[in-house]
Design a protein around this motif. Structure first.
Motif: not given
Length: 146
Positions: A31-60
């Motif tokens: 699954s998408v890692p939680r914010a505390e699991e993401v390398n801060p230098t990676q800089g990914m917006d984890v909440a947005y990644a989760e929203a995309i995945i869940q949103g696409v799956e729910a509205n496929k």
């Protein structure tokens, strides 16, 4: 700690997750890692990644129907998995997400993902479909409310 909101990285991660879900059982996918699991230098917006995945799956089904209406000559189910998932991701951002993101940014990001991972000239198809969806949304939002 200030959260770095790197949407490009979030889109890439979401695309890779959606792509992987087509080929693996849900329990096999990390699954998408939680914010505390993401390398801060990676800089990914984890909440947005989760929203995309869940949103696409729910509205496929809704997303696929919209994509099909803008691609009458090509069945969405028969597209390459890269193109199909890039289109789903970008369509969710364009039509369902509550985020106010310039459609040009969404389309450009989708084109780049398709160029990086898809068939050689499939980015042209992705561009055409997403452009039509974005234009339809603009027309629809310009209609007066009842």
């Amino acid at each position: 700690m200030k959260q770095n909101r790197n949407r490009r990285q979030a889109r890439l991660y979401a695309f890779q997750s959606l792509y992987a879900k087509e080929f693996h059982k849900a329990e096999d996918i990390i699954s998408v890692p939680r914010a505390e699991e993401v390398n801060p230098t990676q800089g990914m917006d984890v909440a947005y990644a989760e929203a995309i995945i869940q949103g696409v799956e729910a509205n496929k089904m809704t997303i696929d129907a919209l994509l099909q209406s803008h691609s009458p000559k090509r069945k969405i189910s028969q597209l390459g998995a890269v193109e199909r998932n890039v289109l789903r991701l970008a369509t969710w951002e364009l039509t369902i997400s509550d985020e106010a993101i310039d459609p040009r940014i969404i389309i450009n990001e989708a084109i780049q993902l398709t160029k990086d991972y898809g068939a050689e000239k499939s980015y042209k198809f992705v561009n055409a479909v997403l452009d039509a969806i974005a234009k339809q949304k603009v027309k629809t939002s310009a209609l007066p409310e009842d």
